[in-house]
Design an enzyme around this catalytic site. Sequence first.
Site, mmCIF file in Angstrom:
data_model
loop_
_atom_site.group_PDB
_atom_site.id
_atom_site.type_symbol
_atom_site.label_atom_id
_atom_site.label_comp_id
_atom_site.label_asym_id
_atom_site.label_seq_id
_atom_site.Cartn_x
_atom_site.Cartn_y
_atom_site.Cartn_z
ATOM 1 N N HIS A 62 -4.826 -2.193 -2.239
ATOM 2 C CA HIS A 62 -3.665 -2.177 -1.405
ATOM 3 C C HIS A 62 -3.117 -3.590 -1.210
ATOM 4 C CE1 HIS A 62 -1.868 1.931 -3.327
ATOM 5 N NE2 HIS A 62 -2.309 1.371 -4.172
ATOM 6 N N ASP A 64 -1.135 -4.942 0.396
ATOM 7 C CA ASP A 64 -1.003 -5.382 1.733
ATOM 8 C C ASP A 64 -1.753 -5.044 2.789
ATOM 9 O OD1 ASP A 64 -0.480 -2.504 0.512
ATOM 10 O OD2 ASP A 64 1.276 -2.446 3.054
ATOM 11 N N HIS A 65 -2.981 -4.509 2.539
ATOM 12 C CA HIS A 65 -4.038 -4.113 2.460
ATOM 13 C C HIS A 65 -5.360 -5.143 3.021
ATOM 14 C CE1 HIS A 65 -2.303 -0.372 4.521
ATOM 15 N NE2 HIS A 65 -2.184 -0.462 3.309
HETATM 16 ZN ZN LIG Z 1 0.218 0.111 2.477
HETATM 17 ZN ZN LIG Z 2 -1.052 1.439 0.332
#
Ligand SMILES: [Zn+2]
Ligand SMILES: [Zn+2]
Length: 296
Positions: A62, A64-65
């Site tokens: 994802h 945000d990672h």
């Molecule tokens: Zn996340």
């Molecule tokens: Zn996630």
Amino acid sequence: MNLTFLGTSCMVPTKDRAQTAIVLEHKGELLLFDSGENVQRQFQLADLKPTRIGKIFLTHWHGDHVLGLPGLLQTLSSQEYSDVLLIFGPPGIKEKINVMMGVFDFDNRLKIEIHEVKNGRIYENSEYEIYAAPLKHRVPCLAYSFVLKDRLRIDLKKASILGLKPGPVMGKLQKGHPVKFKGREIKPEETTYVVKGKKITFVFDTLPVKEAISIAKGSDLLITEAVYTSELEEKAHEHKHLTAKQAALIAKESKSKQLILTHLSPRYKDKTTLLKEAKIVFPKTQLAKDFMKIKI
Ligand SMILES: [Zn+2]
Ligand SMILES: [Zn+2]
């Protein structure tokens, strides 16, 4: 060992928080857990050198990672990072990373080894082991445990009684091997004591599943996401995230010693709402913030 939180926000970066990234320093090597947007600048601000990264552990794909990954890899490539960089992640990341590397026009000189892992011990050297466990999120997602092995230390008092001086003989005993000294065999137990290892577990992003409790068992430090308070438990379920209470229950049931909540939502202006909820279940909880350093 030092643990530095480089990013503690979920979804989007905010004025005070970057997206998820945590660095563990062990004997000069940096282990990076997730690589949110702007991770390179966070490295600079934390006074850490990305060229010291030995391994990267990605929980899931994802944004945000992982949004910080392409920039980070380009920089390492331009700085002639000479080691082989190991990247671990759930099934599917090999293709994702290859596609990502292909869409940017740059001269890639980086040697990368990508390991798609699922469960159990995924890495071991003489100092530490890394374990993974599958979580339940919207995409394949892993929890990781870093386990520092027990070490032998020389008891200098006992060693000096036997006439031992610092040097190769002591070194051998410290590695757990018996030695011949002044005509007799000395066993490691006679001159050493055990320093217990440490366990640090990372759990994000997930529903509260039993696998999270199993991998966290007996952790000295457990770090989890906590996107919602219990008031929004239904939403947490729908988006496959934890509430602060569920995170605290994982800490309690796994008998972890300490809990740090991270991956915090901009939805809560006052993040202590999450902390208060978790503390009712697990008092030894604290909130992460960017650049927070923990000595372990
Ligand atoms: Zn996340
Ligand atoms: Zn996630």
